[in-house]
Design a protein around this motif. Structure first.
Motif, mmCIF file in Angstrom:
data_model
loop_
_atom_site.group_PDB
_atom_site.id
_atom_site.type_symbol
_atom_site.label_atom_id
_atom_site.label_comp_id
_atom_site.label_asym_id
_atom_site.label_seq_id
_atom_site.Cartn_x
_atom_site.Cartn_y
_atom_site.Cartn_z
ATOM 1 N N VAL A 57 -4.801 12.632 8.927
ATOM 2 C CA VAL A 57 -4.430 11.726 7.851
ATOM 3 C C VAL A 57 -3.130 11.022 8.238
ATOM 4 C CG1 VAL A 57 -3.278 13.549 6.520
ATOM 5 C CG2 VAL A 57 -4.106 11.524 5.355
ATOM 6 N N CYS A 58 -3.078 9.737 7.947
ATOM 7 C CA CYS A 58 -1.899 8.932 8.243
ATOM 8 C C CYS A 58 -0.829 9.197 7.189
ATOM 9 C CB CYS A 58 -2.275 7.448 8.246
ATOM 10 S SG CYS A 58 -0.887 6.349 8.562
ATOM 11 N N VAL A 59 0.406 9.220 7.633
ATOM 12 C CA VAL A 59 1.504 9.409 6.691
ATOM 13 C C VAL A 59 1.496 8.302 5.635
ATOM 14 C CG1 VAL A 59 3.290 8.183 8.002
ATOM 15 C CG2 VAL A 59 3.926 10.094 6.512
ATOM 16 N N CYS A 60 0.977 7.133 5.995
ATOM 17 C CA CYS A 60 0.889 6.023 5.037
ATOM 18 C C CYS A 60 -0.057 6.345 3.883
ATOM 19 C CB CYS A 60 0.474 4.733 5.732
ATOM 20 S SG CYS A 60 -1.176 4.767 6.468
ATOM 21 N N ASP A 61 -1.001 7.259 4.110
ATOM 22 C CA ASP A 61 -1.921 7.679 3.053
ATOM 23 C C ASP A 61 -1.392 8.884 2.271
ATOM 24 O OD1 ASP A 61 -3.821 5.693 3.682
ATOM 25 O OD2 ASP A 61 -4.628 6.952 5.296
ATOM 26 N N ILE A 62 -0.404 9.564 2.827
ATOM 27 C CA ILE A 62 0.178 10.743 2.179
ATOM 28 C C ILE A 62 1.279 10.349 1.203
ATOM 29 C CG2 ILE A 62 1.516 12.846 2.570
ATOM 30 C CD1 ILE A 62 0.135 13.056 5.328
ATOM 31 N N THR A 63 2.166 9.470 1.638
ATOM 32 C CA THR A 63 3.369 9.124 0.882
ATOM 33 C C THR A 63 3.099 8.686 -0.558
ATOM 34 O OG1 THR A 63 4.425 8.556 2.973
ATOM 35 C CG2 THR A 63 5.490 7.755 0.981
ATOM 36 N N PRO A 64 2.057 7.885 -0.847
ATOM 37 C CA PRO A 64 1.844 7.445 -2.232
ATOM 38 C C PRO A 64 1.551 8.575 -3.222
ATOM 39 C CG PRO A 64 0.595 6.061 -0.710
ATOM 40 C CD PRO A 64 1.143 7.204 0.079
ATOM 41 N N HIS A 65 1.229 9.766 -2.736
ATOM 42 C CA HIS A 65 0.943 10.897 -3.629
ATOM 43 C C HIS A 65 2.211 11.522 -4.218
ATOM 44 C CE1 HIS A 65 -3.366 11.238 -2.723
ATOM 45 N NE2 HIS A 65 -3.039 10.898 -1.484
ATOM 46 N N PHE A 66 3.376 11.071 -3.777
ATOM 47 C CA PHE A 66 4.631 11.719 -4.158
ATOM 48 C C PHE A 66 5.612 10.720 -4.761
ATOM 49 C CE2 PHE A 66 2.675 14.228 -0.864
ATOM 50 C CZ PHE A 66 2.820 15.520 -1.333
ATOM 51 N N ASP A 67 6.469 11.247 -5.626
ATOM 52 C CA ASP A 67 7.523 10.436 -6.241
ATOM 53 C C ASP A 67 8.860 10.683 -5.547
ATOM 54 O OD1 ASP A 67 5.820 9.315 -8.146
ATOM 55 O OD2 ASP A 67 6.107 11.002 -9.523
ATOM 56 N N VAL A 68 8.815 10.886 -4.246
ATOM 57 C CA VAL A 68 10.038 11.068 -3.461
ATOM 58 C C VAL A 68 10.035 10.039 -2.334
ATOM 59 C CG1 VAL A 68 10.286 13.528 -4.027
ATOM 60 C CG2 VAL A 68 8.982 12.850 -2.009
ATOM 61 N N SER A 69 11.176 9.862 -1.707
ATOM 62 C CA SER A 69 11.312 8.838 -0.665
ATOM 63 C C SER A 69 10.577 9.224 0.618
ATOM 64 C CB SER A 69 12.791 8.623 -0.352
ATOM 65 O OG SER A 69 13.322 9.764 0.293
ATOM 66 N N GLY A 70 10.326 8.207 1.440
ATOM 67 C CA GLY A 70 9.704 8.422 2.741
ATOM 68 C C GLY A 70 10.477 9.401 3.609
ATOM 69 N N PRO A 71 11.816 9.276 3.687
ATOM 70 C CA PRO A 71 12.574 10.240 4.480
ATOM 71 C C PRO A 71 12.428 11.679 3.982
ATOM 72 C CG PRO A 71 13.884 8.272 4.141
ATOM 73 C CD PRO A 71 12.644 8.140 3.276
ATOM 74 N N THR A 72 12.282 11.855 2.669
ATOM 75 C CA THR A 72 12.081 13.212 2.130
ATOM 76 C C THR A 72 10.732 13.751 2.575
ATOM 77 O OG1 THR A 72 13.508 12.756 0.243
ATOM 78 C CG2 THR A 72 11.941 14.578 0.001
ATOM 79 N N ILE A 73 9.704 12.910 2.530
ATOM 80 C CA ILE A 73 8.384 13.325 3.004
ATOM 81 C C ILE A 73 8.472 13.685 4.482
ATOM 82 C CG2 ILE A 73 6.009 12.553 3.452
ATOM 83 C CD1 ILE A 73 6.554 13.111 0.503
ATOM 84 N N SER A 74 9.156 12.870 5.270
ATOM 85 C CA SER A 74 9.307 13.137 6.705
ATOM 86 C C SER A 74 9.987 14.478 6.946
ATOM 87 C CB SER A 74 10.109 12.026 7.378
ATOM 88 O OG SER A 74 9.376 10.832 7.362
ATOM 89 N N HIS A 75 10.999 14.781 6.167
ATOM 90 C CA HIS A 75 11.685 16.077 6.302
ATOM 91 C C HIS A 75 10.714 17.226 6.050
ATOM 92 C CE1 HIS A 75 14.293 19.485 5.657
ATOM 93 N NE2 HIS A 75 13.750 19.631 4.473
ATOM 94 N N HIS A 76 9.953 17.131 4.974
ATOM 95 C CA HIS A 76 9.023 18.208 4.640
ATOM 96 C C HIS A 76 7.919 18.344 5.692
ATOM 97 C CE1 HIS A 76 10.823 19.398 0.887
ATOM 98 N NE2 HIS A 76 10.802 18.160 0.442
ATOM 99 N N LEU A 77 7.451 17.231 6.223
ATOM 100 C CA LEU A 77 6.455 17.292 7.295
ATOM 101 C C LEU A 77 7.034 17.937 8.552
ATOM 102 C CD1 LEU A 77 4.814 13.805 6.745
ATOM 103 C CD2 LEU A 77 3.683 16.038 6.459
ATOM 104 N N LYS A 78 8.299 17.678 8.820
ATOM 105 C CA LYS A 78 8.968 18.303 9.968
ATOM 106 C C LYS A 78 9.014 19.814 9.801
ATOM 107 C CE LYS A 78 13.376 18.572 12.346
ATOM 108 N NZ LYS A 78 14.801 18.235 12.286
ATOM 109 N N VAL A 79 9.308 20.278 8.603
ATOM 110 C CA VAL A 79 9.337 21.725 8.339
ATOM 111 C C VAL A 79 7.961 22.335 8.586
ATOM 112 C CG1 VAL A 79 9.693 23.490 6.555
ATOM 113 C CG2 VAL A 79 11.307 21.585 6.763
ATOM 114 N N LEU A 80 6.913 21.665 8.125
ATOM 115 C CA LEU A 80 5.550 22.163 8.346
ATOM 116 C C LEU A 80 5.206 22.178 9.838
ATOM 117 C CD1 LEU A 80 3.622 20.410 5.419
ATOM 118 C CD2 LEU A 80 4.279 22.837 5.592
#
Length: 119
Positions: A57-80
């Motif tokens: 799945v593309c990050v572009c399809d993941i980000t709209p599911h959340f009410d947080v910023s792109g950098p926050t999503i990137s941080h959480h993906l890095k942890v995973l």
């Protein structure tokens, strides 16, 4: 190596389920890293979205599911990623993620509950 990045000891099968035998210290550290990564609600949702996508799945399809910023999503993906739960590949400006099935199987095996003996 960051504090959360634990070298993976195994791929696939792990050890006896915790209901059968105690973990050794290395197995406990490996399991704790995975559970710590999943203990955040955003990361658990991210893992669910990625794992249920069926492929990648593309990050572009993941980000709209959340009410947080792109950098926050990137941080959480890095942890995973550091916990070995997902992997990714950059293609142009987008990054594609997929689950690591052997890691999910490892967690599943760790938490498996043996079938009760029938009388």
């Amino acid at each position: 190596m960051s504090k959360q990045q634990i070298p993976l000891l195994s791929s696939g099968g792990c050890c006896a389920p915790i209901s059968v035998a105690a973990l050794n210290p290395a197995q406990a550290a490996e399991g704790a890293a995975a559970f710590k990564a999943l203990s955040d609600p955003i990361r658990l949702r991210l893992m669910s979205i990625i794992a249920s996508a069926g492929d990648e799945v593309c990050v572009c399809d993941i980000t709209p599911h959340f009410d947080v910023s792109g950098p926050t999503i990137s941080h959480h993906l890095k942890v995973l990623r550091e916990a070995g739960l997902v992997d990714c590949e950059r293609r142009g400006t987008w990054v594609y993620y997929w689950p690591m099935p052997e890691r999910l199987q490892w967690i599943s095996a760790l938490l498996a509950v043996p079938e009760p003996a029938s009388n």
